[in-house]
Every structure is written in C-alpha cells, then in structure tokens.
Design an enzyme around this catalytic site. Sequence first.
Site, PDB file in Angstrom:
ATOM      1  N   HIS A  78       0.818  -1.272   0.013  1.00 22.15           N
ATOM      2  CA  HIS A  78      -0.001   0.024  -0.004  1.00 22.15           C
ATOM      3  C   HIS A  78       0.936   1.394  -0.022  1.00 22.15           C
ATOM      4  O   HIS A  78       0.459   2.451  -0.844  1.00 22.15           O
ATOM      5  CB  HIS A  78      -0.894   0.027   1.245  1.00 22.15           C
ATOM      6  CG  HIS A  78      -2.046   0.983   1.395  1.00 22.15           C
ATOM      7  ND1 HIS A  78      -2.463   1.539   2.531  1.00 22.15           N
ATOM      8  CD2 HIS A  78      -2.458   1.871   0.277  1.00 22.15           C
ATOM      9  CE1 HIS A  78      -3.376   2.395   2.261  1.00 22.15           C
ATOM     10  NE2 HIS A  78      -3.243   2.768   0.951  1.00 22.15           N
TER      11      HIS A  78
ATOM     12  N   GLU B 237      -4.862   7.620   7.417  1.00 22.42           N
ATOM     13  CA  GLU B 237      -5.866   6.863   7.047  1.00 22.42           C
ATOM     14  C   GLU B 237      -5.849   5.514   8.018  1.00 22.42           C
ATOM     15  O   GLU B 237      -7.042   5.107   8.456  1.00 22.42           O
ATOM     16  CB  GLU B 237      -5.295   6.364   5.725  1.00 22.42           C
ATOM     17  CG  GLU B 237      -5.339   7.071   4.248  1.00 22.42           C
ATOM     18  CD  GLU B 237      -5.239   6.397   3.236  1.00 22.42           C
ATOM     19  OE1 GLU B 237      -4.914   5.159   3.188  1.00 22.42           O
ATOM     20  OE2 GLU B 237      -5.048   7.226   2.102  1.00 22.42           O
TER      21      GLU B 237
ATOM     22  N   GLU C 154       2.451   1.777  -3.386  1.00 19.20           N
ATOM     23  CA  GLU C 154       1.143   2.625  -4.158  1.00 19.20           C
ATOM     24  C   GLU C 154       1.265   3.872  -4.133  1.00 19.20           C
ATOM     25  O   GLU C 154       1.132   4.747  -5.183  1.00 19.20           O
ATOM     26  CB  GLU C 154       0.021   1.759  -4.201  1.00 19.20           C
ATOM     27  CG  GLU C 154      -1.211   2.373  -5.025  1.00 19.20           C
ATOM     28  CD  GLU C 154      -2.298   2.478  -3.949  1.00 19.20           C
ATOM     29  OE1 GLU C 154      -3.038   3.767  -3.773  1.00 19.20           O
ATOM     30  OE2 GLU C 154      -2.858   1.415  -3.099  1.00 19.20           O
ATOM     31  N   HIS C 155       1.193   4.405  -2.956  1.00 21.39           N
ATOM     32  CA  HIS C 155       1.235   5.738  -2.743  1.00 21.39           C
ATOM     33  C   HIS C 155       2.524   6.481  -3.164  1.00 21.39           C
ATOM     34  O   HIS C 155       2.407   7.614  -3.783  1.00 21.39           O
ATOM     35  CB  HIS C 155       0.994   6.083  -1.182  1.00 21.39           C
ATOM     36  CG  HIS C 155      -0.216   5.941  -0.779  1.00 21.39           C
ATOM     37  ND1 HIS C 155      -0.914   6.897  -0.198  1.00 21.39           N
ATOM     38  CD2 HIS C 155      -1.282   5.045  -0.691  1.00 21.39           C
ATOM     39  CE1 HIS C 155      -2.152   6.836   0.288  1.00 21.39           C
ATOM     40  NE2 HIS C 155      -2.433   5.633   0.038  1.00 21.39           N
TER      41      HIS C 155
END
Length: 809
Positions: A53, A134, A56-57
Amino acid sequence: MPALNHPRPHSETLANGLRVTLRHAPDLKRCAAALRVAAGSHDVPLAWPGLAHFLEHLLFLHTERFPAGQGLMAYVQSHGGQVNARTNERTTDYFFELPAQALAGGLERMSDMLAHPRMNPDDQQREREVLQAEYVAWSQDATAQQQLALFDGLSETHPLRGFHAGNRDSLPVSQPEFQQGLQDFYQRFYQAGQMTLSLAGPQSLEELKALAQGFADAIPAGSPIAQQAPAPLMSALDNSYQQVDAHRLHLLFALEALPDSSADALAFLCHWLNSAKPGGLLAGLRDRGWVTHLKAAPLYQFAGQALLHVEFTRNADTPPVAIREQLLDWLGFFARQDWSALSSEYAALLQRQQQVSTALQLARLDNEQLEAGLSEQGATALKQVLNQIGAVDNFSGQWQLPTPNPFLRSDAPAPNAGLIRGQTSAHRGLRTFAQDRSRSRRERSPMQFSQALPEMGAHGAVYLRWRLDAAPATHLQTRLENHLQTLREEARQAGVDFSFTASGNEWLLKMTGLQEPMPAVLEHALKALTKPEADVSPDAPTPPALMPIRQLLKALPDHCLEPIAYSDDLQQLWSSARWDGLAIGLSAQTQAAMGLALSRIPGTPDSQLTPPPSSPSHYLWSTFDTGSSEHALLLFCPSASEAIADEAAWRLLAHICHTPFYQRLRVELQLGYAVFSALRQMHGQTGLLFGVQSPSVAPVDLLQHIEQFLGGLPQMIRDIDEGSFIALRQALADQFASAVLPNAQAAELLWQGTLAGRSSDYLSQLPEAILLVDRPTLIAAAQRLKQAEDGWRCLSSGSCPGSPWQVTK
C-alpha cells in the site's frame, strides 16, 4: 436493439512479457487504461505490513521527467478525467480515464511513474504520515472494523487475519532493512511479466496496440512469478462459521481447491441469491417475518480459495440456525434446477451492463478476465461450490426460480403515438423539442424533449421534478426508496440507472442509460411511488455510516435551501405537487412510447416552476454531526451571478485550483487524506466547493487554511505565463466538446442548465464563454471569491467559530 460491444476484448502477450487486453468500442466518448500488477498486500514480507500500500502511494509522487504538477494525477485532472489506484490482497490496480486524444500522455506518465519512481526519504516520510492518518480513520471506523472482524473465524495462519494497511509503526522508513525490503518488492514484482494492461476506447485495435506497445517499451521486461499459495482458510474439520449481532447474521463459507472458473460461478450464484423476487430465498424469509435484507458476495478469491459471505438483516427474535437451514434448503433447490434459462438472462444482463459501462468500467472489467455468462466450465465449478457449501439433497421449501426481468425483453408493445401530445386536459401541451424551437415564445411545456445531444444514440436521460408544499419527512423518503429497491435493481440490470431523491421540498426522479427500457421503467416507477402509504415497505435497517466528508457531501444540497416544514402524508404531498421535466436524447419512437407514462405523472404540470431561492450574500455556517472523531469541512462559494460568463469564470477558477489546492493542503501541509476542490452545480446554482477531512486538525483551522489558499489565488493567476494560461483555458473548453463529454455528464449539465434558466444551446455556449475569459476577468473573479462577495456557505462537523459567520437554522 442496438449492437453490443464485443463481449471479448483482444488479448495478447507482448515481447517483454506485458499482457494486454484491447477493447475497441466505437460508441465510447472517452478511453481508459487499467494496469494490474500481480502483487498485493499478502505478498509483502511479514516484517513490513502495509509495504504494498505504501509503494502504491509513493508511485504517484513526482518523477524526474514529470515533476510536481505535471505527473499522472495532475495531467488527468487537467483534462477532466479521473484517476485512482487500489491495493488488494494479491493485486494492485492503477487506472485512469481520459479523452481519446489525451490517452498517450496518460500512458506515458503512468509508465514513467512505474518504471522510474522517486523514493527519496523526505517523500517517504510525508507519505507515511498520510497512511498514518488513513490508519487512524480506519481504526476508528465502525464499518471498517466490522468488515475486518468477519475474518475472525479463519485460521490464524491465513494472511486475511493479518494487518495490511500500514502505519507509522509498521513502515520504519529510516531503517536500511526496510529500504532494502521496499526495493526488493518493487524490483521483484513491478516488471512486465507481472503486469496486465487493459485499454478501452473508440480507437481502432491497431491504435490501441501501438499505445500499449509504447507503454511496454518503458517497463522492464520480465516473466510471471508464482505467488506463494496461502495457508488453508480453515482447519480441515470446518469450512464455515457464523457471526451474530442484534440485527445481523453473517454466514461465511470457506471454499478450497476450486477450479479456474469459480469466480464466474460465484458471481452467478450471488446474483440469484440476492434476488428479491417471489419464490426466492429473500422473499421466503421476508414472508416469514425473519429477514428484511440479504447480501451475498465473495470477500476473497485467490489460487482456488474463496470466502463466500452471506449477510442477513434479521428480526432479533429469529434463531440464526433457522435462517441457515433455509439458506441450505434453497441452495439444494437451486442445485437441482436447469440453469439454462437463468444463464441466458444472466448473459443478457451482463451484455446490457457492457452497453452502459464507461471506458474505465470496461477496462477494469477486462482485467478481471471473467466470462460473459456461465460457461460449461463455470457450471461445473458452480456444482463444486454448492457441494462444498453443503446444499441439502432433500430440499423441502416451496421455492421457485425468479421470473424473467421484464426490462431485458426488447419486444415492448407498440407505442401509441397519439398520447405524446397530451390527450387529456391535465397534460395538454406536451410536445417535442423540435416543435418548441421559438425562444421568444412564453409558453413552455412542462416536459421538454431536448435533442441537444443527438449523438447519445441508444442512450438517453429523463429528469422529472416535483415541487411540493412541504418537504417529505425523512422516514417517508426512506420508505419510498426502499419500496423502489427491487425495481431499481431490475432497471439497472437492463441498462437504466434511476434514482428518486428528495432535496428540501422537491422530489427528483432521474433515469440515465439505455433509452429502450425507459418508458416501461418510468411507468413501473410512477405506479410504485403513488401507492398509498400503507402499502409502502417498512423502514429499512440503518445503513452503515459513510465517512464524514461523504456525509457532508450528501447533506450539502439540503443545507443550500431555506428550511421548510415537513410532512409524512404521501397522498397530500402528491395532490399538491407541481411537476416539470426534461428528456434528453430520446428518439421519436421512445418519446411516443413514453406517452402513456407521462399521462400518469401525479401532480399538476407546471411549465413555470421557479428555481429555489439562492443563499443571501453572507457567511452561513451549518454544523452536521457525523458521529465520528474525525473532522470534516465543506466550503461552497457561489458564482457572482447566474450569467453564463460568471459560470465560465468560476469553472476556470476551479480548473486552475484543483491541483495546487491538493498539493498545498494534502501534500505539503498534510492536513488529511481526503482533500479536494471542484466545481459543483446545486439547484442550478454554480459554485466552487472545497473539502477536507482530517484526523487531527479542527474545522476552524481547516477553514483558515482554505482561506489562506484563496488569498493567494489572484497572485497565482498572475504568475501563470501566457502560453500556459491559454492552454489551461483551452483544455477546460475542450472538456465540453460533444465528442468527448460522457452522456450522463452531458445530461446532468443540461438539467442543471434548465434549472438555471439556460437556453437549449447551453452546451455550445459554455465552451465559447470559457474561451472568452481573459486574465483580468479571472483575477477579478478570484478577488470576489477571496473576499466572499457572493457569499460563502460552510457545512462542517464543528461548531460555528463566530463572526462573521452566522449559524443557519
């Protein structure tokens, strides 16, 4: 019936190992790219949860070739497109949609960010804090935690039981070991052999293949890597478990060693399980008073494993064991049926869905590599699925297969063309758009048939608005929407999206999609809406709460209207209602077929409905309780007037603000992970909308940051060089060209234009007005915006900060 898009795209593997699927769909207005990397959160080293994750950022940050403001996100947004990414358990998806002429530039930027990412320490530190925000929101979100808890019955050794979101503790970016793990993961999986690129658009296959090859040339060559198979979902002794709370029963079935076509089989099974038609499982449980809702879906699928989730919203007094027995009984009945008729209908609805899908939806669908129905292999897999679940051999229920979806049939009765012009005194004056060309004419038909979008072809749109003497009570609106649920689902399957929403003292029924089923859908909807209140379905269970910023977005239209009394008397509301409407892109045949439904519209036709009152020009603050510890704020800034020149200036301001606003508040200040600015039209009123959700920064401070950004907007415009200013203005105007404007977006613009009193050539006037906005005009508009000369309206999770803000009632 119009020709279908080809159900199977062209597929091949390029020389460097990249697999591509290419879909030529000439009716599309835009094109899309969807890249799937065969690596996800379950493929990372156990020491670094969240690494996939996090990567991806990082990839969305700037590269040497495309610095900040020129990368993929900024490029797509500048062309009015959409872009996003998602990290799944075993895959990571990157996708965007653009006008056809901009696809090459988008692919160039996506390949560059994948092949040449900048992973410097400062960028990593900043982006890790975004993931931390998040994580904080996720850990406090009840719905997210309930979803995670569904895996509690699985084996502790299965990766579904692990933590994969990533946070400050799991991503120690300063440690050399973490950096080595990040580089190893990137180099192992981010190569052509692990990637599938799907392109969909109006271009020829040769053009799409050339674009795919250009993308492939920038990606390192490679071969597919076998991803490690996970541990069994459960112990050999068990393959299912349940979770129960006051109103819900969750049944979960762990399936192993399934054949390749099991994804198609599960999709087919869940479709019929979810059906609410008489004779089915849900209808039977409702008749007994046991259950109000059912939702079946696979939560996970990989390497022959699947976790099927069946959720029941139940009466608290109903024993879960009784519901489970009925489920297995229905599955036993279903397993013994001839699926050929159901398979034909299922294939038909999948084809209808392709007809109304956007380019992005088609590209993402192609990445899934599903069949266009239930194949022989799928039927074999379905039998194995049913056997593993435990469908009983001796079913006892009086079950029935669902009746066919009436809107999927194309043999509609011949229309009575005489009805379209209104043969009753209540509906005199209905006429086609072509018969009402005179702009000087004072009389207006309550239902306008616009041909402003003749290129919609098989598609169309219908808007029906009722002005009421009072606002419908919330529980009444909920019941009406619940009553329409089955009809809405059948219409969606047939290619028509329709909604029935309330805003203040107005009802709006909207239909978009294929025009062929629309007359029948409208007639059924009107019958359902005008039934006596006693026949309306009981209240639906409270849906899961949306994230705070989405709650505010949903509530904002109501807060832009003056308060009004509420009523729960359905018949009184209909009897006093006045209506008008707009139909867009409908053929003469569809207009004629719609005549009967139009003659049955409840209320009184009124061609002179006035727009809702606009907000006065001052600072208005509304507080909305989101039920969350997260802070959220929306700031709506109306345009200077209803003139199209002011709308054009506001649209250009929004176009220029989009990327710098995100860069300032999201990237530089790290105020939160939900940050956006956009132009919005509500009740015909154009305005700039700014939104932020933050785990730690209070609304009054979020507002201050927005004000600071707006304070620098005039100078930002002055600093844009002349060539860039002209290019920005042209890029915005190009977004409204009929050749690239998506049908649903064009229809919504025409409806908002109708509410604002625009003429029928609004869509041609708007880009012309945008091209007339010069720099001094835009700076003057930015000054008005900065000084709130035309009023500001704030909707926030926090209380009003005081003067100059005034609390709304």
